[in-house]
Write a protein that holds these residues in place. Structure first.
Motif, mmCIF file in Angstrom:
data_model
loop_
_atom_site.group_PDB
_atom_site.id
_atom_site.type_symbol
_atom_site.label_atom_id
_atom_site.label_comp_id
_atom_site.label_asym_id
_atom_site.label_seq_id
_atom_site.Cartn_x
_atom_site.Cartn_y
_atom_site.Cartn_z
ATOM 1 N N VAL A 124 1.024 -1.235 -0.087
ATOM 2 C CA VAL A 124 -0.127 -0.109 0.157
ATOM 3 C C VAL A 124 0.949 1.270 -0.030
ATOM 4 O O VAL A 124 1.552 1.258 0.791
ATOM 5 N N LEU A 125 0.826 1.987 -1.004
ATOM 6 C CA LEU A 125 1.492 3.313 -1.164
ATOM 7 C C LEU A 125 0.856 4.275 -0.534
ATOM 8 O O LEU A 125 -0.304 4.775 -0.970
ATOM 9 N N LEU A 126 1.658 4.948 0.315
ATOM 10 C CA LEU A 126 0.876 6.372 1.042
ATOM 11 C C LEU A 126 1.993 7.444 0.886
ATOM 12 O O LEU A 126 3.046 7.332 1.145
ATOM 13 N N GLY A 127 1.265 8.820 0.439
ATOM 14 C CA GLY A 127 1.811 9.685 0.555
ATOM 15 C C GLY A 127 2.081 10.318 1.896
ATOM 16 O O GLY A 127 1.818 9.751 3.074
ATOM 17 N N ALA A 128 2.722 11.583 2.152
ATOM 18 C CA ALA A 128 3.002 12.220 3.580
ATOM 19 C C ALA A 128 1.671 12.605 3.988
ATOM 20 O O ALA A 128 1.084 13.505 3.434
ATOM 21 N N SER A 129 1.110 12.080 5.037
ATOM 22 C CA SER A 129 -0.124 12.551 5.648
ATOM 23 C C SER A 129 -1.071 11.611 4.996
ATOM 24 O O SER A 129 -2.270 12.215 5.243
ATOM 25 N N ASN A 130 -0.764 10.608 4.305
ATOM 26 C CA ASN A 130 -2.078 9.891 4.056
ATOM 27 C C ASN A 130 -2.107 8.589 4.740
ATOM 28 O O ASN A 130 -1.034 8.348 5.608
ATOM 29 N N SER A 131 -2.977 7.721 4.668
ATOM 30 C CA SER A 131 -3.262 6.589 5.592
ATOM 31 C C SER A 131 -4.173 5.627 5.066
ATOM 32 O O SER A 131 -4.524 5.802 4.005
ATOM 33 N N ALA A 132 -4.331 4.436 5.690
ATOM 34 C CA ALA A 132 -5.032 3.425 5.243
ATOM 35 C C ALA A 132 -5.450 2.584 6.572
ATOM 36 O O ALA A 132 -4.539 2.441 7.562
ATOM 37 N N VAL A 133 -6.492 1.618 6.445
ATOM 38 C CA VAL A 133 -6.996 0.722 7.436
ATOM 39 C C VAL A 133 -6.722 -0.600 6.518
ATOM 40 O O VAL A 133 -7.036 -0.544 5.134
ATOM 41 N N MET A 134 -5.928 -1.528 7.062
ATOM 42 C CA MET A 134 -5.825 -2.704 6.230
ATOM 43 C C MET A 134 -5.852 -3.856 6.931
ATOM 44 O O MET A 134 -5.567 -4.026 8.078
ATOM 45 N N GLU A 135 -6.289 -5.090 6.362
ATOM 46 C CA GLU A 135 -6.542 -6.163 6.791
ATOM 47 C C GLU A 135 -5.804 -7.334 6.148
ATOM 48 O O GLU A 135 -5.939 -7.246 5.202
ATOM 49 N N PHE A 136 -5.375 -8.168 7.074
ATOM 50 C CA PHE A 136 -4.793 -9.503 6.565
ATOM 51 C C PHE A 136 -5.104 -10.512 7.707
ATOM 52 O O PHE A 136 -5.519 -10.379 8.680
ATOM 53 N N ILE A 137 -5.168 -11.861 6.959
ATOM 54 C CA ILE A 137 -5.652 -12.935 7.677
ATOM 55 C C ILE A 137 -4.074 -13.831 7.940
ATOM 56 O O ILE A 137 -3.409 -13.714 6.914
ATOM 57 N N VAL A 138 -3.715 -14.032 9.107
ATOM 58 C CA VAL A 138 -2.475 -14.589 9.422
ATOM 59 C C VAL A 138 -2.670 -16.132 8.736
ATOM 60 O O VAL A 138 -3.387 -16.886 9.497
ATOM 61 N N PRO A 139 -1.624 -16.494 8.182
ATOM 62 C CA PRO A 139 -1.833 -17.728 7.513
ATOM 63 C C PRO A 139 -1.324 -18.929 8.394
ATOM 64 O O PRO A 139 -1.873 -20.045 8.429
ATOM 65 N N GLU A 140 -0.399 -18.783 9.176
ATOM 66 C CA GLU A 140 0.162 -19.822 9.961
ATOM 67 C C GLU A 140 1.003 -19.368 11.006
ATOM 68 O O GLU A 140 1.306 -18.140 11.024
ATOM 69 N N PRO A 141 1.278 -20.299 12.357
ATOM 70 C CA PRO A 141 2.107 -19.484 13.125
ATOM 71 C C PRO A 141 3.564 -18.999 12.719
ATOM 72 O O PRO A 141 4.114 -19.685 11.611
ATOM 73 N N GLY A 142 4.162 -18.080 13.297
ATOM 74 C CA GLY A 142 5.356 -17.580 12.721
ATOM 75 C C GLY A 142 5.517 -16.416 12.997
ATOM 76 O O GLY A 142 4.987 -15.658 13.626
ATOM 77 N N ALA A 143 6.654 -15.655 12.356
ATOM 78 C CA ALA A 143 7.065 -14.296 12.646
ATOM 79 C C ALA A 143 6.810 -13.461 11.402
ATOM 80 O O ALA A 143 7.470 -13.837 10.170
ATOM 81 N N TYR A 144 6.170 -12.451 11.308
ATOM 82 C CA TYR A 144 5.757 -11.666 10.023
ATOM 83 C C TYR A 144 6.394 -10.303 9.782
ATOM 84 O O TYR A 144 6.041 -9.696 11.177
ATOM 85 N N LYS A 145 7.238 -9.885 9.284
ATOM 86 C CA LYS A 145 7.827 -8.694 9.256
ATOM 87 C C LYS A 145 7.103 -7.550 8.534
ATOM 88 O O LYS A 145 6.442 -7.894 7.407
ATOM 89 N N LEU A 146 6.936 -6.406 9.230
ATOM 90 C CA LEU A 146 6.326 -5.245 8.744
ATOM 91 C C LEU A 146 7.307 -4.480 8.085
ATOM 92 O O LEU A 146 8.386 -3.863 8.860
#
Ligand SMILES: [Cu+2]
Ligand SMILES: [Cu+2]
Ligand SMILES: [Cu+2]
Ligand SMILES: [Cu+2]
Ligand SMILES: [Cu+2]
Ligand SMILES: [Cu+2]
Ligand code: NA
Ligand code: NA
Ligand code: NA
Ligand code: NA
Ligand code: NA
Ligand code: NA
Ligand SMILES: [Zn+2]
Ligand SMILES: [Zn+2]
Ligand SMILES: [Zn+2]
Ligand SMILES: [Zn+2]
Ligand SMILES: [Zn+2]
Ligand SMILES: [Zn+2]
Ligand SMILES: [Zn+2]
Ligand SMILES: [Zn+2]
Ligand SMILES: [Zn+2]
Lengths: 328, 328, 328
Positions: free
Chosen positions: A285-307
């Motif tokens: 998701v591309l955001l400009g300066a002072s842009n925003s978003a609400v984003m949802e994802f389903i966690v597929p399996e146990p583990g570590a997810y990097k943002l």
């Protein structure tokens, strides 16, 4: 104003990444205080500077309201006072207790008397009146109504705005839509993330803001929630199969964010947090300066997810976080 | 072509921020002339340079047509002539009278004989034919049909395109949708804004274009409508309660714009100016280089509203304007 | 793994700009191999460097699958071997024959033993497990399901990710929507384009990756399909009147793309390649780092159409291509 009480007051003001659920029906008037004052804050291990803050942290507290709510806002410019936020504060917002749990927060009072102001993107008002600048020791009070749902930036609008924001004066307001999001019943966790750049240079044996670097768009650090370790030392937590909602604000002050979660695809994205601006199936998701978003994802399996900000020059400068998913 | 008449001809060609209303029904063929020639222009107080222009200003005139209209276009490369645009011009477009009212315009003729061309993003044609380069003294004529509604960039496409655009050769075409926008009846004011960067360096006691700075994306100035004061010396004007529509083109040549109005939220945004690409409730609109949007907001109360590229490094370099709202 | 067979295996793996049509009904399991190894590659005439590659080219092969398909993936880290890709390879993917036809490809084997990994944005998995790093000589096998349609990036996720991607480890996966796009019956040609930056500096009489330049977002080259001439030496070809579909991935690693076709307007754009994210009538499509789009335009007449990143500093650094349209 003769006030030396808690610098952050209001039931719906939390520290990042927390969001206070709206546990009331219909609309409400929120009485909110958010004082501004200097604070020594750390951005990365060994990189501290005297920041200008709202409420003592960078970014400042997150305010949560519902579309249609009214906010009666008070701010005192306490930049000429030493204000302590690392001890329990009676009558203060939930923000303080949360802030004090963050291991990467090493805030300490500082004095840096400067005129400041407050601009809420969530309000529609005459800015030259409501968002006006006040001197150290002065207070301001004004009201605004949350006419549009979304995830909004607030920040100091006093010139140089580049300097005042890069010095740390910004945060997020979440205005939840009156009728909610279509997935509200399915969301298991929600977190607020504010991305921003810092422009620090050496100064004696510490660091200070470098205005030329800010003008040149040459950040020393890019962070989620104000510290390169903020979402690593205390990772976000969920379980496999959870639907996770992120409220993301890119506060800039100047750069874009190409936000991505490694291992996940955003099932739903609402650009600017408005339920009518829906995208599906987004890797980034591309955001400009002072842009925003609400984003949802389903966690597929146990583990570590990097943002990450997938603009990897920015990830390399610190725009990385972690979500840990336990087995269901 | 043996022509020394008005360098801009056509009833629907105006100076920024004006847009000529389409006071005709159905479709129409527009005969449009836009000559290209050098001109001394000012970008900020004290910062003048010899620009390459369309019609004598940077950005050039704005053309307004309706979806389905045909444009019969003529351009003479008059870069080897001194062309004066600051005196009344008989038979010229409405553009001239408007240009001459702008206090920040200090245009003066200059000679800089260079091959040039014209590329209208609003036209769908074989560019190697229609958008071909012509030498000083030569003319070109071609036609295009406005097949898609939108807010489009026009610019010189002669290599180095970076140089020719950064030297000043660009402007906007507004193609209004055949069936209009759903809010047409409610709009009180409409304005055209073109954002662009300048890359100037000292040269004797004046300034000139710095190609290396342009390659390095290191602008000296970022402006709305070609001058840091363009929308300040002559602010946009409306009344409290008005619905204001902005046609915004980010001409680049290289940077993004995160466009925001301080104190306002965009009620409706049509990305690229296409009525089918609608967003609601936006604090900030992110545009790439040669991206555009039509944006509307309702002025909440009397006061001064600042328009900014919320990439604050760019605001600091000049991307700031003002809208003044009088009481109703 | 004791393997020295073809480094790219799979019927649906092609060289840019080709996309293998999905000549099967319903869903399918794809057995795909994509080995990683070093290769001398050219980015611009005279500018070669030892790249880290998937399959021997930068960008790597394009994988095409359908929404719902399963991919059983194998990769060997052969960075310690000399792997030749410029000779016919028995049992390899269609990729090799296509790669060898590209006149600008001057690939030659190289050795650069480094740990690597593979991150498919098209898969939803625990990245710390599936996308884990393997040493030279090691292999990895994992599976993922194409749950969401789109145009996705794959890349090495081993730190420094900025370095590993800027060194050449990325490519595209196209996941076609289960029910197709509404224009599938009308499309005459489809092409895949990957935009990316290179950060090269002189090193003896050759070139090498410059990490500081990458951190500073100061690319030496910006290319489509890995070479400033890739889409010029072998232009895309169509006929006047054709509907052309482009699958565009902006691989970054850091910059945005403002993608435009000179002389054309995009009739349809699906952001991130998801059929539910539709825009109409776009002059320019802005993509973040690891953003993508499917874009269609109708070729108006015979001629030469330039494809550009309309951020002209980037076009000047090489982000230009050509589509040649013959008469119908
Ligand atoms: Cu301030
Ligand atoms: Cu990635
Ligand atoms: Cu030119
Ligand atoms: Cu703001
Ligand atoms: Cu690698
Ligand atoms: Cu163009
Ligand atoms: Na960033
Ligand atoms: Na992913
Ligand atoms: Na065009
Ligand atoms: Na800008
Ligand atoms: Na605002
Ligand atoms: Na670019
Ligand atoms: Zn919480
Ligand atoms: Zn959970
Ligand atoms: Zn960024
Ligand atoms: Zn006007
Ligand atoms: Zn009015
Ligand atoms: Zn900008
Ligand atoms: Zn092909
Ligand atoms: Zn064809
Ligand atoms: Zn770019």
């Amino acid at each position: 104003e003769d006030y030396d009480g808690p610098p952050v007051v209001g039931d719906y003001l939390t520290a990042l990444p927390h969001l206070k659920p709206l546990d009331y029906e219909g609309n409400r008037t929120h009485h909110v205080r958010l004082d501004t004052f200097a604070q020594e804050v750390e951005v990365a291990p060994g990189y501290s500077f005297t920041a200008w803050t709202y409420g003592g942290s960078v970014p400042g507290p997150t305010l949560h309201v519902r579309e249609g709510d009214r906010v009666v806002f008070t701010m005192k410019n306490r930049s000429d006072e030493e204000v302590v936020v690392t001890k329990p504060i009676r009558g203060g917002a939930p923000y303080f207790a949360q802030l004090q749990q963050n291991p990467y927060q090493k805030n300490a009072p500082a004095i840096s008397p400067v005129p400041h102001s407050m601009d809420f993107h969530s309000g529609t008002v005459a800015a030259d009146d409501k968002w006006r600048t006040i001197a150290p020791g002065e207070s301001i009070e004004f009201e605004w109504v949350a006419n549009y749902p979304g995830v909004y930036m607030y920040h100091c609008g006093t010139p140089s705005v580049l300097m005042h924001t890069a010095m740390g004066q910004y945060g997020a307001v979440v205005v939840s839509p009156r009728e909610g999001f279509p997935t509200d019943d399915k969301v298991d966790h929600e977190f607020v993330i504010v991305q921003s750049e810092f422009y620090l240079t050496e100064d004696g044996d510490g660091y200070r803001y470098d205005h030329q670097a800010a003008l040149d768009r040459n950040p020393s650090h890019v962070t989620f929630n104000g510290h390169v370790n903020a979402l690593n030392a205390t990772p976000l937590r969920a379980k496999a199969g959870d639907r996770v909602r992120l409220y993301l604000l890119n506060a800039g002050p100047s750069d874009t964010s190409s936000f991505h979660v490694i291992g996940a695809i955003f099932d739903r994205v609402w650009y600017e947090g408005n339920v009518e601006n829906e995208w599906r199936g987004m890797q980034t998701v591309l955001l400009g300066a002072s842009n925003s978003a609400v984003m949802e994802f389903i966690v597929p399996e146990p583990g570590a997810y990097k943002l990450v900000d997938h603009e990897f020059a920015d990830a390399e400068r610190g725009a990385v976080g972690t979500l840990i998913a336990e087995p269901r």
